[in-house]
Design an enzyme around this catalytic site. Structure first.
Site, PDB file in Angstrom:
ATOM      1  N   ALA A  15       0.793  -1.908   0.209  1.00  0.00           N
ATOM      2  CA  ALA A  15       0.324  -0.336   0.417  1.00  0.00           C
ATOM      3  C   ALA A  15       0.679   0.931  -0.615  1.00  0.00           C
ATOM      4  O   ALA A  15       0.489   2.623  -0.720  1.00  0.00           O
ATOM      5  CB  ALA A  15      -1.075   0.226   1.391  1.00  0.00           C
ATOM      6  N   SER A  16       1.671   0.930   0.010  1.00  0.00           N
ATOM      7  CA  SER A  16       2.539   2.440   0.413  1.00  0.00           C
ATOM      8  C   SER A  16       3.937   2.153  -0.524  1.00  0.00           C
ATOM      9  O   SER A  16       4.808   3.243  -1.032  1.00  0.00           O
ATOM     10  CB  SER A  16       3.761   3.061   1.574  1.00  0.00           C
ATOM     11  OG  SER A  16       3.958   1.272   2.280  1.00  0.00           O
ATOM     12  N   SER A  17       4.095   1.644  -0.831  1.00  0.00           N
ATOM     13  CA  SER A  17       5.580   1.052  -1.983  1.00  0.00           C
ATOM     14  C   SER A  17       5.433  -0.208  -2.917  1.00  0.00           C
ATOM     15  O   SER A  17       4.845  -1.663  -2.490  1.00  0.00           O
ATOM     16  CB  SER A  17       6.926   1.011  -0.989  1.00  0.00           C
ATOM     17  OG  SER A  17       7.224  -0.476  -0.474  1.00  0.00           O
ATOM     18  N   GLY A  18       6.174  -0.568  -4.144  1.00  0.00           N
ATOM     19  CA  GLY A  18       5.777  -1.721  -5.365  1.00  0.00           C
ATOM     20  C   GLY A  18       7.373  -1.895  -4.896  1.00  0.00           C
ATOM     21  O   GLY A  18       8.062  -1.316  -4.504  1.00  0.00           O
ATOM     22  N   HIS A 244      -2.644 -12.690  -2.154  1.00  0.00           N
ATOM     23  CA  HIS A 244      -3.208 -12.200  -1.269  1.00  0.00           C
ATOM     24  C   HIS A 244      -1.685 -11.828  -0.707  1.00  0.00           C
ATOM     25  O   HIS A 244      -1.415 -13.394   0.314  1.00  0.00           O
ATOM     26  CB  HIS A 244      -3.689 -12.564  -0.253  1.00  0.00           C
ATOM     27  CG  HIS A 244      -4.640 -12.036   1.170  1.00  0.00           C
ATOM     28  ND1 HIS A 244      -4.655 -12.659   1.926  1.00  0.00           N
ATOM     29  CD2 HIS A 244      -4.260 -11.042   1.207  1.00  0.00           C
ATOM     30  CE1 HIS A 244      -4.448 -11.025   2.524  1.00  0.00           C
ATOM     31  NE2 HIS A 244      -4.436  -9.870   2.664  1.00  0.00           N
ATOM     32  N   ASP A 245      -1.011 -10.626  -0.102  1.00  0.00           N
ATOM     33  CA  ASP A 245       0.679 -10.832  -0.027  1.00  0.00           C
ATOM     34  C   ASP A 245       0.267 -11.619   1.318  1.00  0.00           C
ATOM     35  O   ASP A 245       1.746 -12.311   1.867  1.00  0.00           O
ATOM     36  CB  ASP A 245       0.699  -9.162   0.230  1.00  0.00           C
ATOM     37  CG  ASP A 245      -0.026  -8.896   1.126  1.00  0.00           C
ATOM     38  OD1 ASP A 245      -0.843  -8.992   1.524  1.00  0.00           O
ATOM     39  OD2 ASP A 245       0.665  -6.637   0.391  1.00  0.00           O
ATOM     40  N   THR A 267       1.953  -2.221   6.051  1.00  0.00           N
ATOM     41  CA  THR A 267       0.950  -1.193   6.374  1.00  0.00           C
ATOM     42  C   THR A 267      -0.013  -1.608   7.384  1.00  0.00           C
ATOM     43  O   THR A 267      -0.787  -0.676   8.313  1.00  0.00           O
ATOM     44  CB  THR A 267       0.218  -0.842   4.784  1.00  0.00           C
ATOM     45  OG1 THR A 267       1.152  -0.724   3.823  1.00  0.00           O
ATOM     46  CG2 THR A 267      -0.696   0.062   5.607  1.00  0.00           C
TER      47      THR A 267
END
Length: 338
Positions: A15-18, A244-245, A267
């Site tokens: 949700a903040s980086s890939g 799903h991570d 996150t």
């Protein structure tokens, strides 16, 4: 390690980086190397908080381009990411709008209607008993109810969860991977099929989601267009992993048996167990149950999870500073929280 016998690339969307990681396997073991990381920054557009789909797409392609250049060739690619969010596609298979962020407030009304008993024939206890997921405003089911009420579903012919959307853009194949499908609050984990009766009562066209994929299936190969962008050929396969991570992370836990607990931080901060069946006491204890299809062990297991806020607040307020009494003076927020 010597010459690797297989080279794969994992795309991990947060949700903040890939990030994109190369995995090289040979007789002496398996080695992982991160080759690219990019920022994932939400945007406000068309009256809602959304994910920047082109930023995500561009980050994935750039990471895979670097991975292919580094490794010389990629045998396979797989994508995982966060749960519940989705993109809507039209009849031509084009994305209609940037996917709405799960923290957008549009879901509050349908959530209040359902939990307040205003929807006939459906209540939170029934939803959990059927799907294993406790009612929370950000769940896919409430996002779809909000999209239906606003008319956003009218032009839509397909709904793809975010990792599945990336797999579609890379391969042209559409599917709904099982572990992420189980987070939507629309899947019955006992039958591994959509809970169609509940979806119909809520006015949700669950048929927008394509057929279920299971981890280990081959979605297809990268398209010629993607191959050209990566500077490689079309022999690279798109392998369906636990998209799903959290499920992907827990599938990789090197436990000696099935009796273990886990802490997964990002996150969100998740603490849980693997179970063989749904936990009937889950909602009262604050637990959710989602599926983790155990590749290799050939069975589906339930992740019984207590979900808490993780690093999202730190990331949102990154760069801000707080006042600390005493000799420490002023410290970065992240350090102050630690």
């Amino acid at each position: 390690m010597g010459e690797p016998s297989v080279v794969v690339a994992a795309v991990d969307l947060g949700a903040s980086s890939g990030r994109v990681v190369i995995g090289e396997g040979g007789r002496s073991g398996f080695r992982l190397r991160e080759v690219y990381r990019f920022t994932n920054t939400p945007i406000r557009r068309r009256g809602a908080l959304r994910w920047d789909a082109q930023l995500l797409r561009g980050g994935v392609l750039e990471g895979l381009r670097r991975a292919a250049a580094d490794a010389g060739h990629l045998d396979a690619v797989s994508v995982d990411g966060w749960a519940v969010d989705f993109g809507l596609l039209d009849t031509a298979g084009e994305l209609i709008a940037d996917p709405v962020h799960y923290r957008d407030s549009r879901t509050l009304q349908p959530f209040a209607d359902l939990t307040g008993g205003l929807i006939s024939g459906v209540d939170p206890a029934q939803l959990y008993a059927t799907t294993g997921i406790a009612a929370r405003p950000f769940n896919t089911v409430f996002q779809l109810m909000a999209a239906s009420a606003s008319g956003d579903l009218s032009p839509a012919r397909h709904a793809l969860l975010l990792p599945d959307l990336m797999t579609y853009w890379l391969s042209g194949a559409m599917g709904t991977e099982l572990t992420n499908a189980s987070t939507t609050q629309l899947l019955d984990p006992r039958t591994m099929t959509w809970a169609s009766a509940f979806a119909e009562r809520l006015g949700i066209p669950f048929e927008l989601f394509p057929p279920i994929w299971r981890a280990g299936e081959i979605a297809g190969r990268i398209t010629a267009q993607v191959a050209a962008l990566l500077g490689t050929d079309t022999t690279t396969q798109l392998v369906v992993g636990p998209s799903h991570d959290t499920a992907a992370a827990i599938a990789a836990v090197p436990a000696q048996d099935d009796d273990f607990a886990f802490v997964c931080t990002g996150t969100w901060a998740l603490v849980g167990l693997e179970l063989n069946q749904l936990d009937a006491g889950g909602p009262a204890a604050g637990f959710d149950d989602s599926l983790r299809h155990a590749v290799g062990r050939g069975k589906a297991r339930v992740l019984d999870i207590d979900q808490r806020h993780g690093s999202w607040q730190v990331g949102r307020d990154r760069g801000e500073r707080v006042s600390i009494d005493g000799a420490t003076g002023r410290l970065p927020l992240a350090l102050a929280l630690l």
